[in-house]
Design a protein around this motif. Sequence first.
Motif, PDB file in Angstrom:
ATOM      1  N   ILE A   1      27.192   8.783  63.580  1.00  0.00           N
ATOM      2  CA  ILE A   1      28.597   8.364  63.536  1.00  0.00           C
ATOM      3  C   ILE A   1      29.022   7.902  62.152  1.00  0.00           C
ATOM      4  N   GLN A   2      28.163   7.160  61.436  1.00  0.00           N
ATOM      5  CA  GLN A   2      28.572   6.527  60.192  1.00  0.00           C
ATOM      6  C   GLN A   2      28.561   7.464  58.989  1.00  0.00           C
ATOM      7  N   VAL A   3      27.815   8.563  59.034  1.00  0.00           N
ATOM      8  CA  VAL A   3      27.732   9.472  57.884  1.00  0.00           C
ATOM      9  C   VAL A   3      27.757  10.904  58.406  1.00  0.00           C
ATOM     10  N   ALA A   4      28.451  11.784  57.657  1.00  0.00           N
ATOM     11  CA  ALA A   4      28.614  13.167  58.107  1.00  0.00           C
ATOM     12  C   ALA A   4      27.294  13.935  58.049  1.00  0.00           C
ATOM     13  N   ASP A   5      26.553  13.813  56.939  1.00  0.00           N
ATOM     14  CA  ASP A   5      25.287  14.511  56.773  1.00  0.00           C
ATOM     15  C   ASP A   5      24.315  13.526  56.119  1.00  0.00           C
ATOM     16  N   TYR A   6      23.489  12.898  56.929  1.00  0.00           N
ATOM     17  CA  TYR A   6      22.625  11.840  56.393  1.00  0.00           C
ATOM     18  C   TYR A   6      21.571  12.397  55.435  1.00  0.00           C
ATOM     19  N   MET A   7      21.149  13.657  55.619  1.00  0.00           N
ATOM     20  CA  MET A   7      20.163  14.247  54.714  1.00  0.00           C
ATOM     21  C   MET A   7      20.740  14.404  53.310  1.00  0.00           C
ATOM     22  N   ALA A   8      21.922  15.011  53.215  1.00  0.00           N
ATOM     23  CA  ALA A   8      22.540  15.213  51.907  1.00  0.00           C
ATOM     24  C   ALA A   8      22.943  13.879  51.278  1.00  0.00           C
ATOM     25  N   ALA A   9      23.449  12.961  52.102  1.00  0.00           N
ATOM     26  CA  ALA A   9      23.873  11.657  51.567  1.00  0.00           C
ATOM     27  C   ALA A   9      22.686  10.891  50.997  1.00  0.00           C
ATOM     28  N   THR A  10      21.562  10.895  51.696  1.00  0.00           N
ATOM     29  CA  THR A  10      20.375  10.188  51.209  1.00  0.00           C
ATOM     30  C   THR A  10      19.837  10.831  49.943  1.00  0.00           C
ATOM     31  N   ASN A  11      19.854  12.152  49.876  1.00  0.00           N
ATOM     32  CA  ASN A  11      19.354  12.840  48.688  1.00  0.00           C
ATOM     33  C   ASN A  11      20.219  12.539  47.470  1.00  0.00           C
ATOM     34  N   GLN A  12      21.530  12.579  47.624  1.00  0.00           N
ATOM     35  CA  GLN A  12      22.425  12.290  46.511  1.00  0.00           C
ATOM     36  C   GLN A  12      22.298  10.832  46.058  1.00  0.00           C
ATOM     37  N   LEU A  13      22.173   9.932  47.017  1.00  0.00           N
ATOM     38  CA  LEU A  13      22.000   8.523  46.673  1.00  0.00           C
ATOM     39  C   LEU A  13      20.682   8.296  45.940  1.00  0.00           C
ATOM     40  N   ALA A  14      19.633   9.011  46.337  1.00  0.00           N
ATOM     41  CA  ALA A  14      18.342   8.887  45.654  1.00  0.00           C
ATOM     42  C   ALA A  14      18.438   9.369  44.208  1.00  0.00           C
ATOM     43  N   GLN A  15      19.184  10.433  43.966  1.00  0.00           N
ATOM     44  CA  GLN A  15      19.329  10.943  42.595  1.00  0.00           C
ATOM     45  C   GLN A  15      20.045   9.939  41.699  1.00  0.00           C
ATOM     46  N   THR A  16      21.160   9.406  42.171  1.00  0.00           N
ATOM     47  CA  THR A  16      21.911   8.449  41.356  1.00  0.00           C
ATOM     48  C   THR A  16      21.131   7.148  41.143  1.00  0.00           C
ATOM     49  N   THR A  17      20.418   6.702  42.169  1.00  0.00           N
ATOM     50  CA  THR A  17      19.625   5.473  42.034  1.00  0.00           C
ATOM     51  C   THR A  17      18.475   5.674  41.068  1.00  0.00           C
ATOM     52  N   LEU A  18      17.845   6.855  41.098  1.00  0.00           N
ATOM     53  CA  LEU A  18      16.749   7.149  40.177  1.00  0.00           C
ATOM     54  C   LEU A  18      17.227   7.090  38.731  1.00  0.00           C
ATOM     55  N   ARG A  19      18.372   7.686  38.440  1.00  0.00           N
ATOM     56  CA  ARG A  19      18.904   7.644  37.079  1.00  0.00           C
ATOM     57  C   ARG A  19      19.297   6.222  36.682  1.00  0.00           C
ATOM     58  N   SER A  20      19.909   5.490  37.606  1.00  0.00           N
ATOM     59  CA  SER A  20      20.370   4.139  37.289  1.00  0.00           C
ATOM     60  C   SER A  20      19.223   3.191  36.999  1.00  0.00           C
ATOM     61  N   VAL A  21      18.179   3.232  37.819  1.00  0.00           N
ATOM     62  CA  VAL A  21      17.065   2.291  37.653  1.00  0.00           C
ATOM     63  C   VAL A  21      16.242   2.626  36.416  1.00  0.00           C
ATOM     64  N   LEU A  22      15.904   3.893  36.229  1.00  0.00           N
ATOM     65  CA  LEU A  22      15.068   4.264  35.090  1.00  0.00           C
ATOM     66  C   LEU A  22      15.799   4.102  33.769  1.00  0.00           C
ATOM     67  N   GLY A  23      17.121   4.215  33.771  1.00  0.00           N
ATOM     68  CA  GLY A  23      17.873   4.026  32.541  1.00  0.00           C
ATOM     69  C   GLY A  23      17.840   2.607  32.016  1.00  0.00           C
ATOM     70  N   LYS A  24      17.409   1.656  32.826  1.00  0.00           N
ATOM     71  CA  LYS A  24      17.318   0.257  32.406  1.00  0.00           C
ATOM     72  C   LYS A  24      15.949  -0.093  31.819  1.00  0.00           C
ATOM     73  N   HIS A  25      15.033   0.873  31.765  1.00  0.00           N
ATOM     74  CA  HIS A  25      13.676   0.608  31.283  1.00  0.00           C
ATOM     75  C   HIS A  25      13.356   1.497  30.092  1.00  0.00           C
ATOM     76  N   GLU A  26      12.409   1.040  29.288  1.00  0.00           N
ATOM     77  CA  GLU A  26      11.943   1.813  28.148  1.00  0.00           C
ATOM     78  C   GLU A  26      10.930   2.863  28.595  1.00  0.00           C
TER      79      GLU A  26
END
Length: 252
Positions: A101-126
Amino acid sequence: MMIGYIVYLVVALVVIMFLSSAIRILREYQRGVVFTLGRFTGVKGPGLIILVPFVQQMVKVDLRVVVQDVPPQDVISRDNVSVKVNAVLYFRIVDAERAVIQVADYMAATNQLAQTTLRSVLGKHELDEMLAERDKLNSDIQEILDQRTDAWGIKVSNVEIKHVDLNENMIRAIAKQAEAERLRRAKVINAEGEQQAAAKLVEAGRMLAAEPQAMQLRYFEALHDIAGERSSTVVFPLPVDLLSQFMKGQGK
């Protein structure tokens, strides 16, 4: 009679179609989100499920752990190094109702969120932290994803960084840095060895100065070592005391 057979046949077909559309069987790892006239009426399963045809619809949900590959992401580290990083994501559905009910496609939503989170977290480290502290980075990414997907009824159990790809110039620079570090350590170890040897020599000199006989014995041992070698060197033993007396006479 023919008309009666036709009627019975039609009735039998209707019953078969009714049962085929009304009966559902869900496996142990599946759940069914049931909608009655478009409204959510519950989650059913596993086992035998009976639905009212044309009135109720069911959406199947798999509760097993899903392994999803996060595509390589271009990341610029905090020390301005461009790298490509990919990872593996492990998650599963813990609430079938919210996942449908809460998300149209949980597979695609989780994958896209994982990509953005990976870039965001690693960009804060050397870069050194990306290479040496993967366990900590995996834990940080997993915690952030788990918090953000909780509203979708999804539990992120693990995130593993697979590869950190560098360009050739950066690989050569890291190799030079590692070689310079090894040379620095070698020089430091050599200097520490010289310092310790000097300290031992000072200690030995003090012991020999306290006992003149020990100095004479050390002198004889050195002569023995020289005589034992195959060489044309001729050694004339000269007492140290005689030499010191001679130096005193010259001084007078």
